[in-house]
Every structure is written in structure tokens, then in C-alpha cells.
Design a protein around this motif. Structure first.
Motif, PDB file in Angstrom:
ATOM      1  N   ILE A  78      -4.410   1.976   5.226  1.00 35.45           N
ATOM      2  CA  ILE A  78      -5.731   1.493   5.630  1.00 35.45           C
ATOM      3  C   ILE A  78      -5.500   0.395   6.651  1.00 35.45           C
ATOM      4  O   ILE A  78      -4.819  -0.588   6.361  1.00 35.45           O
ATOM      5  CB  ILE A  78      -6.527   0.961   4.426  1.00 35.45           C
ATOM      6  N   THR A 124      -1.461   3.010   0.807  1.00 35.91           N
ATOM      7  CA  THR A 124      -1.958   3.673  -0.396  1.00 35.91           C
ATOM      8  C   THR A 124      -0.848   4.540  -0.965  1.00 35.91           C
ATOM      9  O   THR A 124       0.167   4.789  -0.321  1.00 35.91           O
ATOM     10  CB  THR A 124      -3.191   4.544  -0.091  1.00 35.91           C
ATOM     11  N   SER A 125      -1.077   5.004  -2.191  1.00 39.21           N
ATOM     12  CA  SER A 125      -0.052   5.838  -2.828  1.00 39.21           C
ATOM     13  C   SER A 125      -0.181   7.299  -2.413  1.00 39.21           C
ATOM     14  O   SER A 125       0.645   8.120  -2.789  1.00 39.21           O
ATOM     15  CB  SER A 125      -0.146   5.702  -4.346  1.00 39.21           C
ATOM     16  N   PHE A 199     -12.601   2.828   4.756  1.00 34.18           N
ATOM     17  CA  PHE A 199     -12.463   2.073   3.518  1.00 34.18           C
ATOM     18  C   PHE A 199     -13.453   0.923   3.511  1.00 34.18           C
ATOM     19  O   PHE A 199     -13.581   0.193   4.492  1.00 34.18           O
ATOM     20  CB  PHE A 199     -11.037   1.533   3.393  1.00 34.18           C
ATOM     21  N   LEU A 210      -7.519  -3.924  -7.305  1.00 38.26           N
ATOM     22  CA  LEU A 210      -7.578  -2.484  -7.049  1.00 38.26           C
ATOM     23  C   LEU A 210      -6.176  -1.914  -6.965  1.00 38.26           C
ATOM     24  O   LEU A 210      -5.232  -2.576  -6.543  1.00 38.26           O
ATOM     25  CB  LEU A 210      -8.305  -2.213  -5.732  1.00 38.26           C
ATOM     26  N   LYS A 211      -6.086  -0.658  -7.351  1.00 42.07           N
ATOM     27  CA  LYS A 211      -4.840   0.060  -7.190  1.00 42.07           C
ATOM     28  C   LYS A 211      -5.033   0.951  -5.963  1.00 42.07           C
ATOM     29  O   LYS A 211      -6.050   1.629  -5.837  1.00 42.07           O
ATOM     30  CB  LYS A 211      -4.586   0.903  -8.443  1.00 42.07           C
ATOM     31  N   PHE A 212      -4.064   0.924  -5.072  1.00 41.95           N
ATOM     32  CA  PHE A 212      -4.171   1.757  -3.869  1.00 41.95           C
ATOM     33  C   PHE A 212      -3.153   2.859  -3.905  1.00 41.95           C
ATOM     34  O   PHE A 212      -3.119   3.848  -4.153  1.00 41.95           O
ATOM     35  CB  PHE A 212      -3.936   0.937  -2.614  1.00 41.95           C
TER      36      PHE A 212
END
Lengths: 212, 135
Positions: A78, A124-125, A199, A210-212
Motif C-alpha cells: 500500500i 501486506t501478506s 486503502f 490491523l493485520k496486513f
């Protein structure tokens, strides 16, 4: 040595006679073919005092920073700054300058191949398979800006004509990269929509949790 | 219906503060008006004195005697199916979904958004059809 007197010492002739000359080949018909020439033995004199040479500066040595583990080729990022902020892009690789190479792809969200400071992205993952994308030709020099022509009064009048345009070879490069990337993106039917969306934080979302 | 949740031996409580936050414990002994001796057999909370202000009482009960030993408690806990009952309760479901939501990645959140939109549009379509047929 602390001597400050300007004393010149004669260099000792320690070099043997046989090693002081060399035979060189000479061109031309009437020049005998070769000639014996004395070697350059350096200057006859040297300064008795030490000549200080400036110490090499230890500043401004470019050390490429180690990228954090989440920044891998193929990861969706992002962007947080610049004109494309908020957009989700695919990372293609890292460059020796310490910047990372990303692309939208251009056909999906309008982000061309560009260099981005890794400090201004959230990794991000989610990953996209970028094994089919050849990024070997894209280095820092590829993205170097060409200098604008010096402006004059004439430029002010018809500035629209002299607007910078993207060179054709870069347009073609983007198309080839997009083609192989989009083939990989199409494997997940939601991924295209994900990359084309921006986003945003909504109510109750805390970015640090937050988990990304 | 009168109030049914009491601080009593065998009452299953949810810890809402401290290192064991979010885990289920069973009251083994009531020490005074403010503190109980409690233990969580499956949540791995060791037997300890807990403040009642840090516990939330649930509807669930485990049939045990006052001061039951750990093994007795664990057997009764398993026999009563406490964990399953908790997972089936709306409170347990809410907590489970909350923790699941917190684990979602950015792409997952996007998928949820798309799913919600798809659901809403399907519902709205159906509502429209029903409204038309009712009129």
C-alpha cells in the motif's frame, strides 16, 4: 618526522644499468626497427618533508539499507505517499539505491513501474506470483529523468507542445510487464478488484492494531 | 424471569481483565463478597484468587462440590461440554468472530467487503420483487 627545512635529497642510483633501459619497436622503414630507450625512473628529487594528503571522508558513503522481511518481490504494497497514495501495488524487486520497484500494474490501477521509498509503503501478506516477470533490465539508471530543455520565452508561449511525454520504449516495457503480471493476477478472481481499490481507514480501525 | 446468574460454586466466568483476559474459569470457592477461588481447566488458568470485578458471570454451570480438586473439576467440565456450550452461545460466537476479524489481512478485509455488498444487493433485489408483488 618534524623537519620543516626544505631539504632536497638526491635519489640514489640503486637501479641496475641493465634494468634501466628497454628496447621498443619503432615503425617506419628507415628507422632501424627498434630503439633502446631509458625507462622512466620517476622524479630525481623528492621532498624531505611529508606531504600531507587529505584523509578520505567517511561521510556520504552510500550504504543500501537492509529491507524489512515483509518487503519481498510479489508482495502487495500500500503506497502511503506521492500521487498514488492509498493505491495497492505489486512489488517487483529492490534496487541498489535502496528503493523498491513497484507497479500497479498500470492497466489495473494506473501505477506505472516506479521506484518507491520502502519507508512509505505498508507491506501486506498478500502475494502475486511474479516469477514470470523479467525485471533484470530495470535498474536505477532506467528511471533516471531526462533533463528538460532549457526554458526560454518561446517555450512559455507554446509550452503545451513541449510537454514531457513517456518515451515509447517505456510504454512498451510497461505493456510486457503488465501482460505477465495480469496473467498471474487473474488466477484469483478477487485480486484484480483488490488491486484497483484504494486503502482507507474506516471507523474503529486502528492502523497499529490491523493485520496486513 | 428472576435473575439467574449467581456467584456460586461451579459458575463459569469470563475473565475480562489481566493476563488471563478472554479465558473461561470455574468458581471453586467463594471467599468473600469480592473474591473467588477459580480455575480454568481448558483455558490453562491455574487455580487462583480472582476479583469478582475482573470476572463476567456466564449462564453456564459445572456441577462440582465446593473446593473440588483440579482433576475432578476437569472431568466435570469436560462431561458438561462447557467449551462446546460456550462456543454455541451468542456471547461466545461474538467473541470468536471478533478475534477472527482481528486476524483478517488486508486482502481478507476486501473479500469481506465484497461479500457484504453481494449479500446486500441480493437482499435488495429480493425485497424489490416482494414489494412489487405486494403492491
Amino acid at each position: 618526522m618534524g623537519a620543516s627545512r626544505d631539504v632536497r635529497v638526491k635519489r640514489k642510483a640503486v637501479v641496475a644499468e641493465s634494468t634501466r633501459t628497454i628496447t621498443k619497436k619503432v615503425g617506419g622503414d628507415k628507422n632501424g626497427g627498434e630503439r633502446v630507450v631509458t625507462k622512466s625512473v620517476g622524479p630525481k628529487w623528492y621532498n624531505a618533508d611529508d606531504v600531507k594528503t587529505p584523509v578520505a571522508s567517511r561521510k556520504h558513503i552510500h550504504k543500501p539499507r537492509k529491507l524489512r522481511a515483509s518487503l519481498k518481490a510479489g508482495a502487495v504494497m500500500i503506497l502511503l505517499s506521492g500521487r498514488h497514495r492509498g493505491k495497492r501495488v505489486v512489488m517487483l524487486g529492490s534496487l541498489p539505491s535502496g528503493l523498491i520497484l513497484v507497479t500497479g500494474p498500470y492497466a489495473i490501477n494506473g501505477v506505472p513501474m516506479r521506484r518507491v521509498d520502502p519507508a512509505y509503503v505498508i507491506a501486506t501478506s498478500t502475494t502475486v506470483d511474479v516469477s514470470g516477470v523479467d525485471v533484470s533490465k530495470y535498474d536505477d539508471a532506467y528511471f533516471k529523468r531526462t533533463k528538460k530543455p532549457a526554458s526560454s520565452d518561446a517555450d512559455m508561449e507554446d509550452s503545451e507542445e513541449k510537454k514531457m511525454t513517456v518515451p515509447e520504449h517505456k510504454v512498451a516495457d510497461q505493456k510486457t510487464v503488465d501482460a505477465s503480471l495480469i496473467a498471474a493476477i487473474k488466477k484469483d478472481h478477487l485480486l484484480k478488484g483488490y488491486l484497483s481499490s484504494k486503502f482507507t481507514l474506516t471507523n474503529g480501525q486502528r492502523p497499529h492494531e490491523l493485520k496486513f | 424471569m428472576p435473575y439467574a446468574r449467581f456467584v456460586q460454586i461451579g459458575r463459569v466466568c469470563l475473565v475480562n481483565y489481566g493476563p488471563y483476559r478472554g479465558s473461561l474459569v470455574v468458581v471453586v470457592n467463594v471467599l468473600d463478597h469480592n473474591r473467588v477461588l477459580a480455575e480454568g481447566p481448558t483455558s490453562k488458568v491455574p487455580r487462583q484468587v480472582l476479583q469478582l470485578t475482573r470476572l463476567s458471570l456466564t449462564d453456564l454451570m459445572v456441577p462440582i462440590q465446593l473446593g473440588a480438586r483440579s482433576s475432578t473439576l476437569a472431568a466435570a467440565y469436560a462431561k458438561a461440554g462447557t467449551d462446546d456450550a460456550w462456543a454455541a452461545s451468542s456471547w461466545g460466537k461474538k467473541l470468536a468472530s471478533r478475534s477472527k476479524r482481528a486476524q483478517l489481512t488486508d486482502f481478507d478485509r476486501f473479500k469481506v467487503m465484497v461479500a457484504r455488498k453481494t449479500k446486500a444487493s441480493a437482499i435488495n433485489k429480493q425485497v424489490k420483487v416482494l414489494k412489487r408483488s405486494a403492491a
